[in-house]
Design an enzyme around this catalytic site. Sequence first.
Site, short mmCIF file in Angstrom:
data_model
loop_
_atom_site.label_atom_id
_atom_site.label_comp_id
_atom_site.label_asym_id
_atom_site.label_seq_id
_atom_site.Cartn_x
_atom_site.Cartn_y
_atom_site.Cartn_z
N LYS A 13 2.04 -3.28 7.47
CA LYS A 13 2.31 -3.46 6.03
C LYS A 13 3.75 -3.06 5.71
CE LYS A 13 0.00 -4.63 3.11
NZ LYS A 13 -0.33 -5.98 2.58
N TYR A 43 -2.13 -0.49 11.18
CA TYR A 43 -2.24 -1.17 9.88
C TYR A 43 -1.04 -0.88 9.00
CZ TYR A 43 -3.37 -1.62 4.94
OH TYR A 43 -3.30 -1.90 3.59
N ASN A 91 -5.50 3.92 -2.79
CA ASN A 91 -6.83 3.44 -2.40
C ASN A 91 -7.63 2.88 -3.58
OD1 ASN A 91 -6.11 5.36 -0.20
ND2 ASN A 91 -8.16 4.79 0.51
N THR A 118 0.82 -1.22 0.00
CA THR A 118 0.00 0.00 0.00
C THR A 118 0.85 1.26 0.00
OG1 THR A 118 -1.51 1.25 1.44
CG2 THR A 118 -0.11 -0.33 2.52
N ASP A 119 0.25 2.37 -0.43
CA ASP A 119 0.93 3.67 -0.35
C ASP A 119 1.10 4.14 1.09
OD1 ASP A 119 -1.75 4.26 0.16
OD2 ASP A 119 -1.95 5.77 -1.40
N GLU A 120 0.31 3.55 2.00
CA GLU A 120 0.34 4.05 3.38
C GLU A 120 1.66 3.80 4.09
OE1 GLU A 120 -2.99 3.34 5.81
OE2 GLU A 120 -4.42 3.64 4.20
P1 NAD Z 1 -9.73 -7.28 2.44
O1 NAD Z 1 -9.74 -6.99 3.90
O2 NAD Z 1 -10.95 -6.97 1.65
O3 NAD Z 1 -9.37 -8.80 2.18
C1 NAD Z 1 -8.39 -9.47 2.89
C2 NAD Z 1 -8.59 -10.96 2.68
O4 NAD Z 1 -7.54 -11.65 3.38
C3 NAD Z 1 -9.91 -11.49 3.25
O5 NAD Z 1 -10.52 -12.37 2.32
C4 NAD Z 1 -9.50 -12.25 4.50
O6 NAD Z 1 -10.35 -13.34 4.82
C5 NAD Z 1 -8.10 -12.73 4.12
N1 NAD Z 1 -7.25 -12.99 5.28
C6 NAD Z 1 -7.06 -12.19 6.36
N2 NAD Z 1 -6.22 -12.79 7.24
C7 NAD Z 1 -5.87 -13.97 6.69
C8 NAD Z 1 -5.01 -15.02 7.10
N3 NAD Z 1 -4.36 -14.97 8.27
N4 NAD Z 1 -4.87 -16.09 6.31
C9 NAD Z 1 -5.53 -16.15 5.10
N5 NAD Z 1 -6.35 -15.19 4.67
C10 NAD Z 1 -6.53 -14.11 5.45
O7 NAD Z 1 -8.46 -6.50 1.88
P2 NAD Z 1 -8.24 -5.78 0.47
O8 NAD Z 1 -8.73 -4.39 0.55
O9 NAD Z 1 -8.72 -6.66 -0.61
O10 NAD Z 1 -6.64 -5.70 0.44
C11 NAD Z 1 -5.88 -6.76 -0.13
C12 NAD Z 1 -4.41 -6.41 -0.08
O11 NAD Z 1 -4.18 -5.20 -0.80
C13 NAD Z 1 -3.88 -6.15 1.33
O12 NAD Z 1 -2.60 -6.67 1.42
C14 NAD Z 1 -3.88 -4.63 1.45
O13 NAD Z 1 -2.88 -4.21 2.36
C15 NAD Z 1 -3.51 -4.25 0.03
N6 NAD Z 1 -3.97 -2.94 -0.43
C16 NAD Z 1 -5.29 -2.58 -0.29
C17 NAD Z 1 -5.72 -1.36 -0.80
C18 NAD Z 1 -7.16 -0.94 -0.70
O14 NAD Z 1 -7.49 0.19 -1.05
N7 NAD Z 1 -8.09 -1.79 -0.27
C19 NAD Z 1 -4.81 -0.50 -1.42
C20 NAD Z 1 -3.45 -0.90 -1.53
C21 NAD Z 1 -3.06 -2.13 -1.05
O1 DAU Z 2 -4.16 3.92 0.72
C1 DAU Z 2 -4.35 2.54 0.58
C2 DAU Z 2 -5.21 2.05 1.73
O2 DAU Z 2 -6.54 2.48 1.45
C3 DAU Z 2 -5.16 0.55 1.91
O3 DAU Z 2 -3.86 0.16 2.23
C4 DAU Z 2 -6.13 0.10 2.99
O4 DAU Z 2 -6.16 -1.31 3.08
C5 DAU Z 2 -7.52 0.60 2.63
O5 DAU Z 2 -8.45 0.30 3.66
C6 DAU Z 2 -7.49 2.11 2.41
O6 DAU Z 2 -7.21 2.81 3.66
P1 DAU Z 2 -7.97 4.15 4.07
O7 DAU Z 2 -7.94 4.26 5.54
O8 DAU Z 2 -7.51 5.31 3.26
O9 DAU Z 2 -9.45 3.75 3.52
P2 DAU Z 2 -10.92 3.98 4.13
O10 DAU Z 2 -11.87 3.49 3.10
O11 DAU Z 2 -11.08 3.45 5.50
O12 DAU Z 2 -11.02 5.58 4.22
C7 DAU Z 2 -10.77 6.39 3.08
C8 DAU Z 2 -10.86 7.85 3.53
O13 DAU Z 2 -12.20 8.17 3.88
C9 DAU Z 2 -10.04 8.14 4.78
O14 DAU Z 2 -9.48 9.45 4.65
C10 DAU Z 2 -11.05 8.10 5.91
C11 DAU Z 2 -12.31 8.60 5.24
N1 DAU Z 2 -13.59 8.03 5.75
C12 DAU Z 2 -13.69 6.70 5.93
C13 DAU Z 2 -14.89 6.12 6.33
C14 DAU Z 2 -15.02 4.64 6.55
C15 DAU Z 2 -14.69 8.88 5.94
O15 DAU Z 2 -14.61 10.11 5.76
N2 DAU Z 2 -15.87 8.32 6.31
C16 DAU Z 2 -16.03 6.98 6.52
O16 DAU Z 2 -17.15 6.53 6.86
#
Ligand code: NAD
Ligand code: DAU
Length: 337
Positions: free
Chosen positions: A152, A148, A177, A121-123
């Site tokens: 990562k 989190y 994101n 992730t960018d975070e």
């Molecule tokens: P998500 O929470 O939707 O999915 C995570 C999945 O991993 C789930 O299906 C969960 O059951 C599984 N999991 C959790 N713990 C586990 C374990 N111990 N063993 C096996 N499976 C397990 O997450 P996501 O948003 O799809 O993110 C996927 C990946 O992408 C992560 O590594 C996250 O850090 C990265 N990422 C997410 C975003 C985003 O915006 N969502 C952006 C950049 C990177």
């Molecule tokens: O940047 C990549 C990351 O993006 C991933 O690594 C994470 O797995 C993913 O969950 C996401 O993290 P964020 O914390 O940025 O995502 P989230 O959807 O929780 O929130 C996005 C933005 O919106 C953040 O600035 C918080 C804000 N927010 C979130 C929620 C849930 C709100 O304003 N209202 C809300 O109800």
Amino acid sequence: MTKLLITGGAGFIGSNFVHYTVKNKPEYEITVIDKLTYAGNKDSLATILDKITFVEGDICDRELMDTLIKDTDIVVHFAAESHNDNSLREPWPFVETNIIGTYTILEAVRAHGKRLHHISTDEVFGDLELDDPNRFTESTPYNPSSPYSSTKAGSDMLVRAWIRSFGINATISNCSNNYGPYQHIEKFIPRQITNILSDIKPKLYGTGEQVRDWIHVDDHNAAVHLILEKGTLGETYIIGADNDHVNNKMVIELICELMGKGKDWYEHVNDRPGHDLRYAMDSSKLRTELGWEPRYTDNQTGMRDGLLQTIEWYTNNQSWWKADKDSVEASYAKQGQ
Ligand code: NAD
Ligand code: DAU
């Protein structure tokens, strides 16, 4: 056929990756390993379960990971605890899955000499000031803020160390994101869409000035496939779609507008402690070296088409999310969010 092991394939990005791969990459034989935590949903794969092998299990289970990785060619590692707000309430599962789980995969990859792509992730880079014009690059130093993002960052560091110390065949990508179908409704965009569908006002944390560099999940997954096919082993690639001019307030207003509500039909709620201000990604390396371009772009916010598709998906798939809605909102309400 190349054997692909996809960890976390029942989660948001992982399940979209499995769908994308089944549809566009017939050369891969797919196995998914997923623990099915609250964030994993086997129903996300229901229409393609006959085309893949699904294993319910934990990436921290060394014996299981050995068995699966021994019998694969490439591991694409999505599995993680992924939600910042949860990591503020209970950090341990993040340490366990993100750090120990990645360590377990690395050891199995090393033992069996297999290729790994690690999804990050960018975070990990921390945040930028709201008026900072810079963007994160592959060489930006790590400075994570939340439990989190720090786990990562730890997992990325482990991958880098296993590449350098043990010479494993691995690549890393750091993406911004994501949004799109099958995203858990705890996350910002699906929470607001399902709020409106449930006649609840969308909830904006604090002032909503924070910037997330939004990318459609299919654009992320297309980039991952390019890295698998053409990426240089040992390298890191930044993935981002140049949406760093869009803040949370603009996103929530656009969702309200696209769903036929007044632009300001939302409410401000408590801010997230330690809330990162701004993320912005420079994906020049991926674009110039591997020829990647995002498909979901438009002149206004870069998100209108992708949001319309996502709104349509949540509208047409209410049985996928309805059962979780009350408990997700009750948990947020306890934090005044
Ligand atoms: P998500 O929470 O939707 O999915 C995570 C999945 O991993 C789930 O299906 C969960 O059951 C599984 N999991 C959790 N713990 C586990 C374990 N111990 N063993 C096996 N499976 C397990 O997450 P996501 O948003 O799809 O993110 C996927 C990946 O992408 C992560 O590594 C996250 O850090 C990265 N990422 C997410 C975003 C985003 O915006 N969502 C952006 C950049 C990177
Ligand atoms: O940047 C990549 C990351 O993006 C991933 O690594 C994470 O797995 C993913 O969950 C996401 O993290 P964020 O914390 O940025 O995502 P989230 O959807 O929780 O929130 C996005 C933005 O919106 C953040 O600035 C918080 C804000 N927010 C979130 C929620 C849930 C709100 O304003 N209202 C809300 O109800």
